[in-house]
Design an enzyme around this catalytic site. Structure first.
Site, short mmCIF file in Angstrom:
data_model
loop_
_atom_site.label_atom_id
_atom_site.label_comp_id
_atom_site.label_asym_id
_atom_site.label_seq_id
_atom_site.Cartn_x
_atom_site.Cartn_y
_atom_site.Cartn_z
N HIS A 388 -23.20 53.72 9.31
CA HIS A 388 -22.96 54.21 7.87
C HIS A 388 -22.22 53.02 7.24
CE1 HIS A 388 -21.14 57.06 5.07
NE2 HIS A 388 -20.32 55.85 4.78
N GLU A 389 -21.27 52.50 7.82
CA GLU A 389 -20.34 51.26 7.22
C GLU A 389 -21.10 49.84 7.16
OE1 GLU A 389 -17.80 51.80 5.74
OE2 GLU A 389 -17.20 54.08 6.81
N HIS A 392 -23.20 50.23 3.77
CA HIS A 392 -22.37 49.67 2.80
C HIS A 392 -22.33 48.19 2.89
CE1 HIS A 392 -20.57 53.51 1.40
NE2 HIS A 392 -19.79 53.80 2.50
N HIS A 395 -25.46 46.83 1.50
CA HIS A 395 -25.56 46.93 0.03
C HIS A 395 -24.81 45.79 -0.62
CE1 HIS A 395 -25.55 50.34 -3.18
NE2 HIS A 395 -26.27 49.03 -3.89
#
Length: 598
Positions: A388-389, A392, A395
């Site tokens: 998940h991180e 980020h 991105h």
């Protein structure tokens, strides 16, 4: 007895982040902090000159440079504080960085009202000039703000109150991360376990129901003991939101925060309505949990218990890296190579230590590596958190490498898309390899928990803060009793009749840090809905979907978020993406129910 957390100094540095892409050490940070004064003075000197396109361009260049330096200084201090929230030196760094940020915001507060004091037709003409071409989108956004921008004197006054308006969040953060203590808890064999913010959810996923219940009651007893302080802090946040919205001529605080991103409030309202419509699916999931766990009553401390029998597998950090790299193959070789670099170059602070900030986050600046804080515990959920991180971070990495600094920061509305795409790819990859019924149930459980935690719970959180703001706007008092009563009602509504509502449940709102980032949480649910569509396309459409998605990740903040999502193939002008995501939830739930019936 379970192993206690180590002090930061005793942790293996091989598993800690390397902040040297920001500053080599705290002394270098001190030099950078002091150097900000000259940059602030230079930027403030533009006051009274912003009457031509050339002057506005020069100001934008200076303020962008200042913003970059501020971001570096603030991020470094923030992450140093996260390493051990008890350390006064790091707290001081963070406090001084925040004060410098407020000083800069105050010094620059003249700019927007000064620019907007020019005739509107003049400003629109400026937006089309070659000299302001690099800042075209900034000018368009600025012109939108015209009805909500105060006079220069008023903006300066409001900017100067930045530290004061941050007090509620700081109080809640310090109480939760540094001061809150929890009693140790015993499992069914009488063995004692340390309880802290980092391992609470881990204990709640134990198969030992006695341990889950004891952890649940001990954890929320500490929140109950401080619930009036938490309530006062949150009430202060809500009142600050409402006050600022009123000063800026918005109809509500919700409208103010939505307007800033160019997203209508109807998106959040449609989300809440759609989830209400599909509430029976969550009731089915709660009933399935009760059936699989074989309990006569399902309590809140049963909601995270694993649904597969046997000892749950534990993963090493190295295994987690391999699992993630395998799962993201649909994103292409370049994407995977950059993720490998992140693992190799110490982007991640991996394990919990005493005083370390709980949870996980990704943080980056335009000129630094992305950084990830996590508290890895070896569970499948902990592996998923790293995926998940890293979403980020990737991105941010792609945005920073494809956009100029002024267009690099993507909005919160799209911030959770990349992270959730990675999570979904991980669970889909593991499901495709699984032949074992227990393992498959564990993976389906992970998927179902994603929907429960990100679509249903985050929507419930959004409804809580929406209704809390509405209560305050009507003049109703926000105190421990009213906030806890509201939260209890929402738990009953969202989880249905099969769940026993324990007294401690009503205090959970106090531990949700995102309530201090107002009207943020619903974006987790909309992002998750978008990610379901994107990950499905990546798995079934191949190269076309990958190119479309990587282009979306490279847009940064160069256009309105709803337009960016259109580029990714997701249209939030209607509730359709949320409805589609909930249909996917139904498919996964069907698969879990079928597996149990076999």
């Amino acid at each position: 007895m379970a192993e206690a957390l180590k002090e930061r100094k005793d942790m293996d540095p091989a598993y800690q982040w390397d902040l040297s892409s920001l500053y080599t050490d705290d002394a270098a940070w001190e030099t950078a902090l002091q150097g900000l004064d000259e940059c602030i003075t230079k930027t403030a000197a533009f006051e009274g000159t912003l009457t031509t396109a050339e002057a506005i361009r020069a100001y934008f260049d200076a303020s962008t440079e200042l913003g970059g330096q501020l971001s570096d200084v603030f991020s470094y201090a923030f992450m140093r504080k996260s390493e051990d929230t008890r350390q006064e030196a790091a707290q001081s760094m963070y406090s001084r960085a925040y004060a410098k940020y407020v000083q800069a915001e105050t010094a620059m507060s003249f700019a927007e009202p000064e620019i907007l004091s020019l005739p509107e037709e003049t400003l629109w003409a400026f937006t089309e000039t070659e000299v302001l071409k690099p800042y075209h989108y900034q000018m368009v956004k600025l012109l939108r703000q015209k009805p909500h921008t105060l006079s220069a004197a008023e903006e300066k006054l409001l900017a100067g109150l930045g530290e004061v308006m941050a007090v509620p969040k700081n109080v809640a953060d310090n109480l939760q991360d540094a001061d809150l203590l929890f009693d140790a808890v015993k499992d069914s064999a009488g063995e004692e376990h340390e309880l802290n913010s980092s391992n609470f959810i881990l204990l709640e996923t134990s198969q030992d129901r006695t341990l889950r219940e004891n952890a649940f009651r001990s954890f929320y007893k500490s929140y109950q003991n401080h619930i009036h302080t938490f309530a006062a802090a949150y009430a202060g946040q809500v009142k600050a939101d409402i006050a600022e919205a009123g000063m800026r001529h918005y109809e509500s605080a919700q409208a103010m925060y939505a307007f800033g991103e160019g997203v209508p409030t109807t998106v959040c309202d449609h989300l809440i309505a759609a989830v209400h419509k599909w509430m029976p699916l969550m009731y089915r999931y709660v009933a399935l949990r009760k059936k699989i766990l074989g309990v006569s009553e399902l309590h809140y401390y049963d909601l995270y218990a694993p649904l597969s029998a046997g000892v749950q597998r534990s993963y090493s950090y190295e295994e987690a890296q391999s699992m993630i790299l395998d799962a993201i193959r649909p994103l292409g070789d370049d994407y995977r190579a950059t993720v490998q670099r992140g693992f190799r170059e110490h982007w991640i602070d991996v394990y919990p230590n005493r005083g370390k900030e709980g949870g996980a986050y990704s943080n980056s600046t335009y000129r630094s590596k992305p950084y990830i804080l996590t508290n890895f515990t070896g569970t499948l959920d902990a592996v998923s958190t790293i995926a998940h991180e890293m979403g980020h971070s990737m991105h941010s990495y792609l945005s920073n490498h494809h956009q100029p600094q002024q267009n690099a920061d993507y909005t919160i509305f799209v911030a959770e898309v990349a992270s959730t795409v990675n999570e979904n790819l991980l669970v889909e990859d593991l499901l495709s390899q699984s032949c074992d019924a227990q393992e498959k149930m564990a993976l389906l459980n992970q998927y179902l928990e994603g929907f429960k935690g990100t679509v249903y719970r985050q929507t419930m959180f959004a409804e809580f803060e929406k209704r809390a703001h509405e209560m305050a706007a009507r003049g109703e008092a926000l105190h421990a009793s009213s906030l806890s009563k509201l939260y209890r009602e929402l738990i009953a509504q969202y989880f249905g009749p099969e769940l026993v509502i324990d007294e401690e449940v009503q205090y959970e709102w106090a531990r949700i840090p995102h309530f201090y980032s107002p009207f943020y949480v619903y974006k987790y649910a909309t992002s998750y809905s978008a990610a379901v569509a994107i990950s499905d396309a990546l798995l079934h459409e191949g190269d076309a979907a990958r190119k479309r998605y990587l282009a979306f990740l490279s847009l940064g903040g160069s256009m309105d978020p709803l337009d960016e999502l259109q580029h990714a193939g997701v249209d939030f002008t209607s509730p359709a993406p949320v409805e589609a995501a909930l249909r996917k939830f139904e498919e996964v739930l069907d698969a879990a129910e079928k597996l149990i019936a076999e």
